[in-house]
Every structure is written in structure tokens, then in C-alpha cells.
Design an enzyme around this catalytic site. Sequence first.
Site, PDB file in Angstrom:
ATOM      1  N   ARG A 199       0.814  -1.231   0.000  1.00 43.87           N
ATOM      2  CA  ARG A 199       0.000   0.000   0.000  1.00 43.87           C
ATOM      3  C   ARG A 199       0.840   1.271   0.000  1.00 43.87           C
ATOM      4  O   ARG A 199       0.414   2.319   0.482  1.00 43.87           O
ATOM      5  CB  ARG A 199      -0.974   0.019   1.173  1.00 43.87           C
ATOM      6  N   LYS A 222       8.966  22.391 -14.818  1.00 42.18           N
ATOM      7  CA  LYS A 222       8.059  21.307 -14.418  1.00 42.18           C
ATOM      8  C   LYS A 222       7.752  21.380 -12.923  1.00 42.18           C
ATOM      9  O   LYS A 222       6.614  21.171 -12.503  1.00 42.18           O
ATOM     10  CB  LYS A 222       8.627  19.935 -14.788  1.00 42.18           C
ATOM     11  N   GLU A 271      -3.279  17.514 -11.891  1.00 44.05           N
ATOM     12  CA  GLU A 271      -3.705  17.854 -13.244  1.00 44.05           C
ATOM     13  C   GLU A 271      -5.179  18.257 -13.319  1.00 44.05           C
ATOM     14  O   GLU A 271      -5.941  17.762 -14.162  1.00 44.05           O
ATOM     15  CB  GLU A 271      -3.397  16.694 -14.208  1.00 44.05           C
ATOM     16  N   ASN A 307       0.896  18.374 -21.623  1.00 46.14           N
ATOM     17  CA  ASN A 307       0.440  17.418 -22.638  1.00 46.14           C
ATOM     18  C   ASN A 307       0.456  18.020 -24.037  1.00 46.14           C
ATOM     19  O   ASN A 307      -0.104  17.431 -24.968  1.00 46.14           O
ATOM     20  CB  ASN A 307      -0.970  16.921 -22.301  1.00 46.14           C
ATOM     21  N   HIS A 363       0.084  10.220 -28.368  1.00 45.19           N
ATOM     22  CA  HIS A 363      -0.409   8.949 -27.823  1.00 45.19           C
ATOM     23  C   HIS A 363      -1.186   8.162 -28.881  1.00 45.19           C
ATOM     24  O   HIS A 363      -1.125   6.934 -28.929  1.00 45.19           O
ATOM     25  CB  HIS A 363      -1.275   9.199 -26.584  1.00 45.19           C
ATOM     26  N   HIS A 391       8.504   7.305 -27.655  1.00 42.57           N
ATOM     27  CA  HIS A 391       7.555   8.321 -27.190  1.00 42.57           C
ATOM     28  C   HIS A 391       7.966   9.737 -27.641  1.00 42.57           C
ATOM     29  O   HIS A 391       7.146  10.500 -28.149  1.00 42.57           O
ATOM     30  CB  HIS A 391       7.469   8.237 -25.665  1.00 42.57           C
TER      31      HIS A 391
HETATM   32  P1  NAD Z   1      13.113   4.373 -21.934  1.00 41.81           P
HETATM   33  O1  NAD Z   1      12.979   4.354 -20.483  1.00 41.81           O
HETATM   34  O2  NAD Z   1      12.563   3.235 -22.714  1.00 41.81           O
HETATM   35  O3  NAD Z   1      14.641   4.574 -22.293  1.00 41.81           O
HETATM   36  C1  NAD Z   1      15.026   4.561 -23.644  1.00 41.81           C
HETATM   37  C2  NAD Z   1      16.130   3.530 -23.904  1.00 41.81           C
HETATM   38  O4  NAD Z   1      17.361   4.079 -23.454  1.00 41.81           O
HETATM   39  C3  NAD Z   1      15.956   2.208 -23.176  1.00 41.81           C
HETATM   40  O5  NAD Z   1      16.368   1.176 -24.025  1.00 41.81           O
HETATM   41  C4  NAD Z   1      16.932   2.325 -22.002  1.00 41.81           C
HETATM   42  O6  NAD Z   1      17.406   1.078 -21.589  1.00 41.81           O
HETATM   43  C5  NAD Z   1      18.026   3.144 -22.600  1.00 41.81           C
HETATM   44  N1  NAD Z   1      18.803   3.960 -21.658  1.00 41.81           N
HETATM   45  C6  NAD Z   1      18.324   4.700 -20.643  1.00 41.81           C
HETATM   46  N2  NAD Z   1      19.295   5.438 -20.108  1.00 41.81           N
HETATM   47  C7  NAD Z   1      20.428   5.134 -20.760  1.00 41.81           C
HETATM   48  C8  NAD Z   1      21.762   5.603 -20.663  1.00 41.81           C
HETATM   49  N3  NAD Z   1      22.115   6.579 -19.845  1.00 41.81           N
HETATM   50  N4  NAD Z   1      22.688   5.045 -21.484  1.00 41.81           N
HETATM   51  C9  NAD Z   1      22.318   4.090 -22.391  1.00 41.81           C
HETATM   52  N5  NAD Z   1      21.070   3.656 -22.552  1.00 41.81           N
HETATM   53  C10 NAD Z   1      20.126   4.169 -21.750  1.00 41.81           C
HETATM   54  O7  NAD Z   1      12.423   5.678 -22.586  1.00 41.81           O
HETATM   55  P2  NAD Z   1      12.292   7.194 -22.095  1.00 41.81           P
HETATM   56  O8  NAD Z   1      12.236   7.971 -23.348  1.00 41.81           O
HETATM   57  O9  NAD Z   1      13.238   7.554 -21.054  1.00 41.81           O
HETATM   58  O10 NAD Z   1      10.843   7.224 -21.404  1.00 41.81           O
HETATM   59  C11 NAD Z   1       9.669   7.017 -22.148  1.00 41.81           C
HETATM   60  C12 NAD Z   1       8.549   6.679 -21.194  1.00 41.81           C
HETATM   61  O11 NAD Z   1       8.362   7.756 -20.288  1.00 41.81           O
HETATM   62  C13 NAD Z   1       7.229   6.451 -21.891  1.00 41.81           C
HETATM   63  O12 NAD Z   1       6.642   5.265 -21.395  1.00 41.81           O
HETATM   64  C14 NAD Z   1       6.391   7.647 -21.478  1.00 41.81           C
HETATM   65  O13 NAD Z   1       5.025   7.367 -21.402  1.00 41.81           O
HETATM   66  C15 NAD Z   1       6.966   7.956 -20.134  1.00 41.81           C
HETATM   67  N6  NAD Z   1       6.744   9.335 -19.659  1.00 41.81           N
HETATM   68  C16 NAD Z   1       6.268   9.501 -18.399  1.00 41.81           C
HETATM   69  C17 NAD Z   1       6.075  10.772 -17.909  1.00 41.81           C
HETATM   70  C18 NAD Z   1       5.616  10.947 -16.500  1.00 41.81           C
HETATM   71  O14 NAD Z   1       5.326  12.090 -16.114  1.00 41.81           O
HETATM   72  N7  NAD Z   1       5.579   9.900 -15.701  1.00 41.81           N
HETATM   73  C19 NAD Z   1       6.364  11.894 -18.699  1.00 41.81           C
HETATM   74  C20 NAD Z   1       6.864  11.691 -19.984  1.00 41.81           C
HETATM   75  C21 NAD Z   1       7.049  10.396 -20.469  1.00 41.81           C
HETATM   76  N1  GLY Z   2       4.426  14.596 -18.624  1.00 42.11           N
HETATM   77  C1  GLY Z   2       3.142  15.037 -18.192  1.00 42.11           C
HETATM   78  C2  GLY Z   2       3.036  15.305 -16.732  1.00 42.11           C
HETATM   79  O1  GLY Z   2       3.887  15.009 -15.950  1.00 42.11           O
HETATM   80  O2  GLY Z   2       2.040  15.831 -16.325  1.00 42.11           O
END
Ligand code: NAD
Ligand code: GLY
Length: 379
Positions: free
Chosen positions: A132, A238, A248, A256, A263, A277
Site C-alpha cells: 500500500r 516542471k 492535473e 500534454n 499517444h 515516445h
Molecule cells: P526508456 O525508459 O525506454 O529509455 C530509452 C532507452 O534508453 C531504453 O532502451 C533504455 O534502456 C536506454 N537507456 C536509458 N538510459 C540510458 C543511458 N544513460 N545510457 C544508455 N542507454 C540508456 O524511454 P524514455 O524515453 O526515457 O521514457 C519514455 C517513457 O516515459 C514512456 O513510457 C512515457 O510514457 C513515459 N513518460 C512519463 C512521464 C511521467 O510524467 N511519468 C512523462 C513523460 C514520459
Molecule cells: N508529462 C506530463 C506530466 O507530468 O504531467
Amino acid sequence: MTSIVGRTPATATKLTVDLGPRSYDIHVGEGLLAVAGRHLAPVLAQPRVVVVSDDAVAPIYLPTLEAALADEAIEATSVVLAAGESTKDFGHLQELTEKLLAACIERGTTIVALGGGVVGDIAGFAAAITLRGLPFVQIPTTLLAQVDSSIGGKTGINTGVGKNLIGAFHQPRRVLTDIATLETLPRRQLLAGYAEVVKYGLIGDAEFFAWLEDNAARLLNGDAAARRHAVITCCAAKAAIVADDEREAGRRSLLNLGHTFAHALEAQTGYGEALPHGEAVAVGLVLAFNLSVRLGLCSSADAERVRRHLAAAGLPADVQQLADTSWSADDLIAHMERDKKVKDGKLTFVLAHGIGRSFISREVNRDEVGAFLKDVLGA
Ligand code: NAD
Ligand code: GLY
């Protein structure tokens, strides 16, 4: 590798996400991973953590993190997931939570997310629901995660119906951002994160966008000062938005910008390696500006400036660069209608009066978006 993570740590810049009792600090600097134990110890309820990472990041950075935790007598075990967006699903969530429980965690054990947005989102969600609610910290290693996903407490997974539709708000106790980790990030992933950097300029900071126009090449080619400036500017933006609107209810939706389109594009391509993404966001930003032009809200000169900048950086900026000939406007609209940005049947979009002048519109007519997409896709 050793030369990167073994670098003498620079002074960290500290920013605060001001959320009353859930407030936390973001520490940004170079070489911070090597002293992570010192940065994390003050926020740990007990000197025990489980590090969650992925199989691309862990071989590079987990040993350094484990050594840094051991330096402060913090006991660490780890769970390593497969890298990639497809890990953000129910199957991996189950696997992760069962491994956490098998590790005999207690309510005071902190989950440490070491990786990009995928690791941050699923580890954060596992922390939100296991026993939890467990404390967690973020150590983001992609540009996208450093400027966006590690801050603000949105955690979750994808389903076949849509992206991030299962999740929880669960704020981290600390965000530790080591900019030096970007040195090993593949170029394509760096660029994907750059789309989110540009987003902050487009939302509300025209001066930052102009700075990016002048400095994108330096930033993308590894200039440490440019990276530090960009990451800190985005984190500050941010942090301010999240502090103002944690759940939000209003202003946070500005983050967004481009994402309603993005998306839908990701859903259409099946959330795979084919479309990271951030690349979907780049195309989404251009579509949001072009829709704003079509609705008579924004000058075509500003929309073209956005398109030109993203394309010059090396990002896809036109939907035609992604589109499969089988796509239709109706397919994309159907995805948007399933996205959580639909309210009372109306599509919610972030639109723009110009660069740095974005706003939320909850009244965008479905047919108007359909006609726009038909023109863009030629179908
Ligand atoms: P990811 O986490 O898939 O990382 C991209 C790739 O880079 C992966 O293969 C990872 O293993 C590799 N990698 C990461 N760091 C590395 C490093 N320093 N050196 C070498 N390789 C490395 O992708 P991302 O772009 O970081 O994140 C995308 C995700 O984030 C999506 O699912 C999206 O929906 C989410 N997101 C969430 C929020 C939120 O507010 N929670 C906001 C924006 C995006
Ligand atoms: N990336 C969108 C949010 O954090 O609200």
C-alpha cells in the site's frame, strides 16, 4: 565507462518541488551517481533499498550506484527488467511486485528507479501499490526522464486500450539527476528526449525556445554547460507547474502539448521500438501548432518555426515520416477518444497562440480534428 561515472562530482544544483508535506528536492549535476548514497541517505526511512533498472542501463550504471550506496552503509538489492516500452505492462508489473515481495521488503524500504521513463513509471507504480505504498526515489538516465518523467509523481503502465491508463500519483522522495549519464544514451533516445525539452519552450518560455534554436547542436553534441542549462530550465518549469497543480486539475495539462496526437500515433504503432515516445511527441507538437493555425489561433510562421527547429535537430516533424499507408484519420481519432483527454465527448487539446503561448482547450470539435487529420494524412 569508468571515466564517466568516476568523474569528480560537480556541485549539484538543487531545485524543490513544493508540495507541502510531499515536497522533495531535485539534485542536478555531473558525476552524482558516484556519490548517490550521500544524496539519498537523508531521505531513506531505513538504510535499505531495492534498485529497479533495465538490462541496458544496469550493466553501465548499477555497479557505480551499488558502490555509492555501500559507501554510506545502505544495503541494496536489485531487480533488472527488460529494456523498452513493452515492459510497461501488467505482466512486468506483476513480475516486479512479486520480486519486491520476495526480497522481504518492509514499509520503510525505498524503491530506487535507475533508468529512463519506462523504469521510472513502472518502478514508481510498483512502489505506489506494494504494501500500500513504499517510498521511492528517481535516478533518471535519459534526457526525457531527466526533464520530465522523473518529476511530478505520475506513475503507471500501458494497456492495449491506451497509454498510461493504469497508474497512480506517487511522488518520489528525491530526484537525483546525473547529467553525465547522457553520454552513453543512444543518439535516437537523446533526440526523443529533446522533443520534451522543446515542449517547455513552446508551452510558456519563448526565450528558452530561442535559446534552443541557437544552442541545440551544442546540447545534442555533448556540451555539458548547454545540457546543464537545458535540464535545469526544464526541471524548474516542471517543478513550478506540478507545485501549482499536482493532480492535473488544470495547468498541468499544458505538459500534454502534442501528447494527444502523440499517444494516438504510439497506439497506432503498437508502443514498440518503431516509434519512441519522444519522436511521437515531436510530430505531435507540429500537429498541435498546425491545428492551431487551422483554427485561426496561431500564425503559420510560428508553426513553421517549430517544424523547422525539430527537423533541424534530426527529429521526425511530419506525420508522413511515420504514417503507414493503411492509417486513417478515423483510426487516430478513435485512439484519441479512448485517451483520458476526452471529457463529455469533447477532445481536450493543448493549442497555441504562438511560441511560448500555449493554452488548454476543452472544446475542440471532433469533426474539425478529423478533417484536419484527413488533410494531413491525405486519407
Ligand atoms: P526508456 O525508459 O525506454 O529509455 C530509452 C532507452 O534508453 C531504453 O532502451 C533504455 O534502456 C536506454 N537507456 C536509458 N538510459 C540510458 C543511458 N544513460 N545510457 C544508455 N542507454 C540508456 O524511454 P524514455 O524515453 O526515457 O521514457 C519514455 C517513457 O516515459 C514512456 O513510457 C512515457 O510514457 C513515459 N513518460 C512519463 C512521464 C511521467 O510524467 N511519468 C512523462 C513523460 C514520459
Ligand atoms: N508529462 C506530463 C506530466 O507530468 O504531467
